[in-house]
Design a protein around this motif. Structure first.
Motif, short mmCIF file in Angstrom:
data_model
loop_
_atom_site.label_atom_id
_atom_site.label_comp_id
_atom_site.label_asym_id
_atom_site.label_seq_id
_atom_site.Cartn_x
_atom_site.Cartn_y
_atom_site.Cartn_z
N GLY A 37 0.83 -1.19 0.00
CA GLY A 37 0.00 0.00 0.00
C GLY A 37 0.86 1.25 0.00
N ALA A 38 0.30 2.34 -0.47
CA ALA A 38 1.04 3.62 -0.52
C ALA A 38 0.08 4.79 -0.35
CB ALA A 38 1.77 3.75 -1.85
N VAL A 39 0.59 5.83 0.28
CA VAL A 39 -0.10 7.11 0.38
C VAL A 39 0.90 8.21 0.07
CG1 VAL A 39 -1.23 8.74 1.95
CG2 VAL A 39 -1.81 6.33 2.08
N TRP A 40 0.52 9.14 -0.82
CA TRP A 40 1.39 10.24 -1.20
C TRP A 40 0.55 11.47 -1.49
CZ3 TRP A 40 -0.16 6.20 -4.08
CH2 TRP A 40 -0.68 6.44 -5.35
N GLN A 41 1.19 12.61 -1.41
CA GLN A 41 0.50 13.88 -1.62
C GLN A 41 0.15 14.07 -3.10
OE1 GLN A 41 2.31 17.35 0.35
NE2 GLN A 41 3.73 15.87 1.29
N THR A 42 -0.98 14.72 -3.33
CA THR A 42 -1.40 14.97 -4.71
C THR A 42 -0.43 15.90 -5.44
OG1 THR A 42 -2.88 16.68 -3.84
CG2 THR A 42 -3.87 14.55 -4.38
N ILE A 43 0.35 16.70 -4.73
CA ILE A 43 1.30 17.59 -5.38
C ILE A 43 2.61 16.89 -5.73
CG2 ILE A 43 0.42 19.72 -4.34
CD1 ILE A 43 2.84 19.57 -2.39
N SER A 44 2.81 15.65 -5.28
CA SER A 44 4.10 14.97 -5.45
C SER A 44 4.51 14.78 -6.90
CB SER A 44 4.08 13.60 -4.77
OG SER A 44 3.90 13.74 -3.38
N GLY A 45 3.63 14.24 -7.72
CA GLY A 45 3.98 13.91 -9.09
C GLY A 45 4.97 12.75 -9.14
#
Length: 187
Positions: free
Chosen positions: A153-161
């Protein structure tokens, strides 16, 4: 009185898969990874349409690059090798270099390869229940060293790209199969 609602998305902990109506899936094949594996002869003998990994994500209303949101997904990495090199994800660094990410192991056994932009590398074991922090300015790639699918599983910010275009050049090491184990060699 507040009405209790059910979640639109459920994580099936046995299979490592998401269940829900607002999901999208992206598959990466041997052909997509043509420039990532070292053994070209072994690669050319394989079916270019063979899936190596797929990512399922919850679709939300936010778009990549927008501030203030999070993306959530699960990577499913098949077990196998190209020559003696274990199946792996393309790996990436974030376009917004300073953004971090969390991974957690759901199913299977693997490794998380981390290469910072200064050239140092490290490997972290991935197994069910392991929580893995990936700092900003760090390229990251999953490698399946087990005998079953690796689900992470992963979670990352929408701004990361994501910058995959430089992925093959970002990593300084390869993980290859040796008997029932693995070894790490310089790329």
């Amino acid at each position: 009185m507040i009405e209790i609602q059910s979640s639109d998305t459920i994580l099936d902990l046995k299979s490592g898969r998401l269940i829900g109506s607002h999901l999208k899936r992206t598959t990466t094949t041997i052909g997509d990874l043509r420039n990532y594996f070292k053994d070209r002869t072994a690669l050319n003998r394989m079916d270019p349409d063979q899936a190596v990994y797929w990512v399922e994500m919850e679709e939300n209303k936010q778009k990549e690059g927008e501030e203030g949101g999070l993306f959530f997904g699960i990577s499913h990495l098949c077990c196998g090798t190209v020559g003696d090199e274990f199946f792996m994800t393309k790996g990436h660094v974030h376009n917004k270099f300073d953004t971090a990410e969390y991974y957690w192991g759901i199913k299977g056994t693997g490794l998380l390869l981390l290469d910072n932009l200064k050239g140092s590398s490290r490997l972290i074991e991935v197994k069910p229940g392991a929580v893995l922090y990936i700092p900003g300015r760090t390229a990251h790639r999953l490698i399946n060293i087990g005998n079953e699918e690796l689900a992470v599983g992963a979670v990352w910010q929408t701004i990361s790209g994501h910058n995959y275009g430089r992925g093959a050049q970002l990593f300084h090491n390869r993980v290859t199969k040796v008997g029932n184990s693995y070894q790490v060699t310089e790329a």
